[in-house]
Design a protein around this motif. Sequence first.
Motif, PDB file in Angstrom:
ATOM      1  N   UNK A   1       7.994   6.194   9.489  1.00 16.05           N
ATOM      2  CA  UNK A   1       7.523   7.170   8.503  1.00 16.05           C
ATOM      3  C   UNK A   1       7.417   6.493   7.123  1.00 16.05           C
ATOM      4  N   UNK A   2       6.245   6.628   6.511  1.00 12.47           N
ATOM      5  CA  UNK A   2       6.015   6.049   5.187  1.00 12.47           C
ATOM      6  C   UNK A   2       5.793   4.554   5.182  1.00 12.47           C
ATOM      7  N   UNK A   3       5.608   3.934   6.333  1.00  7.96           N
ATOM      8  CA  UNK A   3       5.413   2.496   6.415  1.00  7.96           C
ATOM      9  C   UNK A   3       3.978   2.147   5.994  1.00  7.96           C
ATOM     10  N   UNK A   4       3.811   1.515   4.822  1.00  8.03           N
ATOM     11  CA  UNK A   4       2.488   1.203   4.303  1.00  8.03           C
ATOM     12  C   UNK A   4       1.791   0.128   5.132  1.00  8.03           C
ATOM     13  N   UNK A   5       2.574  -0.768   5.730  1.00  5.76           N
ATOM     14  CA  UNK A   5       1.966  -1.869   6.462  1.00  5.76           C
ATOM     15  C   UNK A   5       1.282  -1.409   7.747  1.00  5.76           C
ATOM     16  N   UNK A   6       1.855  -0.409   8.398  1.00  5.61           N
ATOM     17  CA  UNK A   6       1.283   0.046   9.674  1.00  5.61           C
ATOM     18  C   UNK A   6       0.464   1.319   9.536  1.00  5.61           C
ATOM     19  N   UNK A   7       0.495   1.957   8.366  1.00  5.59           N
ATOM     20  CA  UNK A   7      -0.225   3.221   8.173  1.00  5.59           C
ATOM     21  C   UNK A   7      -1.737   2.993   8.237  1.00  5.59           C
ATOM     22  N   UNK A   8      -2.446   3.976   8.751  1.00  2.93           N
ATOM     23  CA  UNK A   8      -3.906   3.883   8.825  1.00  2.93           C
ATOM     24  C   UNK A   8      -4.604   5.002   8.073  1.00  2.93           C
ATOM     25  N   UNK A   9      -3.847   5.888   7.417  1.00  2.00           N
ATOM     26  CA  UNK A   9      -4.427   6.915   6.541  1.00  2.00           C
ATOM     27  C   UNK A   9      -3.612   6.964   5.253  1.00  2.00           C
ATOM     28  N   UNK A  10      -4.286   7.437   4.192  1.00  2.00           N
ATOM     29  CA  UNK A  10      -3.652   7.466   2.873  1.00  2.00           C
ATOM     30  C   UNK A  10      -4.040   8.756   2.163  1.00  2.00           C
ATOM     31  N   UNK A  11      -3.057   9.376   1.482  1.00  2.00           N
ATOM     32  CA  UNK A  11      -3.291  10.643   0.805  1.00  2.00           C
ATOM     33  C   UNK A  11      -2.891  10.529  -0.656  1.00  2.00           C
ATOM     34  N   UNK A  12      -3.709  11.182  -1.502  1.00  2.00           N
ATOM     35  CA  UNK A  12      -3.359  11.373  -2.903  1.00  2.00           C
ATOM     36  C   UNK A  12      -3.098  12.856  -3.094  1.00  2.00           C
ATOM     37  N   UNK A  13      -1.849  13.206  -3.383  1.00  2.00           N
ATOM     38  CA  UNK A  13      -1.440  14.611  -3.429  1.00  2.00           C
ATOM     39  C   UNK A  13      -1.106  14.974  -4.864  1.00  2.00           C
ATOM     40  N   UNK A  14      -1.626  16.116  -5.340  1.00  2.00           N
ATOM     41  CA  UNK A  14      -1.356  16.600  -6.683  1.00  2.00           C
ATOM     42  C   UNK A  14      -2.629  16.689  -7.478  1.00  2.00           C
ATOM     43  N   UNK A  15      -2.493  16.579  -8.787  1.00  4.80           N
ATOM     44  CA  UNK A  15      -3.675  16.631  -9.651  1.00  4.80           C
ATOM     45  C   UNK A  15      -4.035  18.056  -9.972  1.00  4.80           C
ATOM     46  N   UNK A  16      -5.039  18.607  -9.332  1.00  9.87           N
ATOM     47  CA  UNK A  16      -5.514  19.959  -9.625  1.00  9.87           C
ATOM     48  C   UNK A  16      -4.940  20.960  -8.650  1.00  9.87           C
ATOM     49  N   UNK A  17      -4.568  22.118  -9.166  1.00  7.15           N
ATOM     50  CA  UNK A  17      -4.128  23.230  -8.337  1.00  7.15           C
ATOM     51  C   UNK A  17      -4.946  24.449  -8.692  1.00  7.15           C
ATOM     52  N   UNK A  18      -4.928  25.455  -7.851  1.00  7.18           N
ATOM     53  CA  UNK A  18      -5.698  26.664  -8.100  1.00  7.18           C
ATOM     54  C   UNK A  18      -4.819  27.716  -8.737  1.00  7.18           C
TER      55      UNK A  18
END
Length: 364
Positions: free
Chosen positions: A254-271
């Motif tokens: 879990x959270x391993x950047x070396x083996x991960x194949x997807x990436x998320x940017x969470x936050x910024x704008x909310x409704x």
Amino acid sequence: TRFFPAHGQNTHRLQHDPCSWADEGRQSVKEITQVVRPSPAASRASRVDWAGDKRALQRRSGGAGSSRTTERKNRSISMSTRLETVQVGAPTGRLSDWVIAPVQFNSFERLTTVKGAFVSSPVFSCFGHQWVVMIHPGGDNISTDGYVSLYLGNQMEEAIEVQFKFIAKHPNGGEDICMRTGKLKKFSPKGSEVVGDVGPAHGYHNFALRSKLMDYLVDGALIVEMHMRTNKPGHQPAPFVPENPFLRNALADFGNEETADVKFEVGGAVENATGRPKRAKTSTSTFHAHHYALRLNAPALADMCNPGDVSAPTAINNIQPETFKDMLYYCYGGKIDKDDLQSDAKDMIEAADRFGIVSLKLEA
């Protein structure tokens, strides 16, 4: 005053009747005193001997009273702790309850009385073993004439220890006939040789007179109750079976950047309440994940990203980063803390519903 009777003097009256001799006059007292009172020289020698013995005792014990005090202190310091006894197998004495197997020998009167001939019962099961009861109506080869022999036989290839007794109950309430073993008997495997008191069968050459057993018949049948008990199974630790490592390995990834194949940017704008976007007060957070975990547990989230392209992160808005992190951890088989789940229940339910995690929605 101590009295030390001289060697060979009769001390019976002194020991058992200390008052009777005092009434015989002062002369008797004087004579006894002369006999039992040691001389002054002997008294001094006795005191010298006692002093020498005392010094010798001190030397043997390692010193005087101060040494003994030190020794007691040392003993009090060197305390030990006794652990609970480790049991290997079943301890002696922990026996199971009695198991009763009635065996009925029909037409007992017509059974052969040839010495050594026997009739065997059908096989029955007890304590995971197969057993038979064998009766010699005319006795076995070493029985006393007129006696019936009775035996219990092990029919398995494994040995076992059993305590047993045979009981023939009187049909009219008379005295029962009972023959029992006072301890466990070891039954060796079927067909094995007798060694000492260990063999495949145990019983009694002279169980009872045949003429007496005729009074115990019920409709012509002799009913013998077979009572048996054995050691209770000892507490054995469960055999070690390694667990499936998938869940542990998934959580470790879990959270391993070396083996991960997807990436998320969470936050910024909310409704806001009207559905119009506004700037969030918190900065965005980046999360790395594995598409297989999302595809199996959060299918709606898996459809939002392309596996293998981590250069272009998928933007996820309208969710707090901590809530998204807990949700991802759940997808890897992790357990969300109960307090966190309760405090963020509303946000967690919305996220689980949004990304298709049905089980998390129900748990929250």
